[in-house]
Design a protein around this motif. Structure first.
Motif, PDB file in Angstrom:
ATOM      1  N   THR A 107     -16.134 -27.789  14.614  1.00  0.00           N
ATOM      2  CA  THR A 107     -17.180 -27.432  15.823  1.00  0.00           C
ATOM      3  C   THR A 107     -17.814 -26.115  15.295  1.00  0.00           C
ATOM      4  N   LEU A 110     -20.679 -27.302  13.102  1.00  0.00           N
ATOM      5  CA  LEU A 110     -21.518 -27.922  13.898  1.00  0.00           C
ATOM      6  C   LEU A 110     -22.630 -26.827  14.386  1.00  0.00           C
ATOM      7  N   TRP A 137     -20.537 -37.299  11.069  1.00  0.00           N
ATOM      8  CA  TRP A 137     -19.849 -36.457  11.963  1.00  0.00           C
ATOM      9  C   TRP A 137     -19.231 -36.875  12.804  1.00  0.00           C
ATOM     10  N   THR A 138     -19.306 -37.684  13.546  1.00  0.00           N
ATOM     11  CA  THR A 138     -18.766 -38.281  14.676  1.00  0.00           C
ATOM     12  C   THR A 138     -17.352 -38.959  14.013  1.00  0.00           C
ATOM     13  N   ALA A 163     -18.865 -30.694  20.874  1.00  0.00           N
ATOM     14  CA  ALA A 163     -20.370 -30.842  20.385  1.00  0.00           C
ATOM     15  C   ALA A 163     -21.150 -30.335  21.538  1.00  0.00           C
ATOM     16  N   ARG A 167     -23.330 -26.822  21.035  1.00  0.00           N
ATOM     17  CA  ARG A 167     -24.575 -26.962  21.369  1.00  0.00           C
ATOM     18  C   ARG A 167     -25.055 -25.955  22.447  1.00  0.00           C
TER      19      ARG A 167
END
Length: 238
Positions: A107, A110, A137-138, A163, A167
């Motif tokens: 995380t 990302l 990534w998934t 995610a 974000r």
């Protein structure tokens, strides 16, 4: 012959090199230049004409490699997000359970990637073609959860939660001058409430208890912890 779709460009086999002089353009070079332009000037200023000028070629030359801006953006997203971090090495670096440590790192990386390319936040909503890097990534996050008691749907939802949290914080931080969302919010609240403190005592108290403004940047870690705590509680009940 019809132009390739975004999915075909993302997942298609790379072209074999031809004999003779190396062409001045390549799909990889076009995508890299487009990312540089979007990073520097924002996605609104990306056009096929501007990109051609940056590459020193005619606009029509770009269409030999990519049929349009929509397909170009799909390629840009996958290239910008890159490959996922190596999570297995994290197991020995933390006192956390391996799955928690791996998802935390996933995380954080990302979030860093989104902040590094803020335009990605604009174009990764809704139904769209996913490329091999995004899919990796998934796969990486699901692999971290593979040995837990969560079923497939729950693992997918857990990845979506993490995610989404990364974000949300990235979207807020991308619009700040320093990247420290909470510190800038604290300063603004302080200015707004300078003469109205009696009307908003809980807001004043919460910010007062959270330390000096420059130390406030914990929302990302706090949210990750709470999501992981919830997942741990759910697996413990199984």
């Amino acid at each position: 012959m019809s132009a390739p779709t975004a999915l075909e460009l993302l997942w298609g086999s790379p072209q074999r090199p031809r004999r003779g002089p190396k062409p001045s353009l390549s799909l990889e070079r076009i995508v890299a230049a487009a990312i540089e332009l979007a990073d520097a000037e924002g996605l609104a200023n990306l056009s096929m004409q501007r990109l051609a000028e940056r590459l020193g070629c005619a606009k029509m030359a770009l269409y030999r490699y990519v049929p349009g801006k929509a397909e170009l953006i799909a390629l840009m997203i996958d290239a910008a997000i890159g490959a996922p971090p190596e999570l297995s090495a994290r197991q020995g670096d933390s006192s956390e359970e391996p799955w928690r440590a791996r998802l935390r790192l996933w995380t954080l990386r990302l979030h860093e990637g989104m902040l590094g390319h803020p335009w990605v936040l604009e174009v990764t909503l809704g139904i769209r073609p996913f490329g091999p890097n995004e899919m990796a990534w998934t796969e990486s996050a699901l692999t971290a959860l593979a040995d837990t008691a969560l079923d497939g749907a729950e693992r997918l939802d857990a990845v979506a939660l993490l995610a989404g949290h990364a974000r949300t914080i990235a979207q807020q931080s991308a619009n700040t001058d320093t990247g420290n969302l909470e510190a800038e919010m604290a300063r603004q609240f302080s200015d707004s409430l300078a003469t109205r403190a009696a009307d908003f005592p809980q807001v004043i108290a919460a910010f007062a208890e959270s330390g000096p403004p420059q130390a406030r940047n914990n929302a990302l870690d706090f949210g990750i912890d709470r999501i992981l705590d919830g997942l741990a509680a759910l697996t413990a009940r199984r």
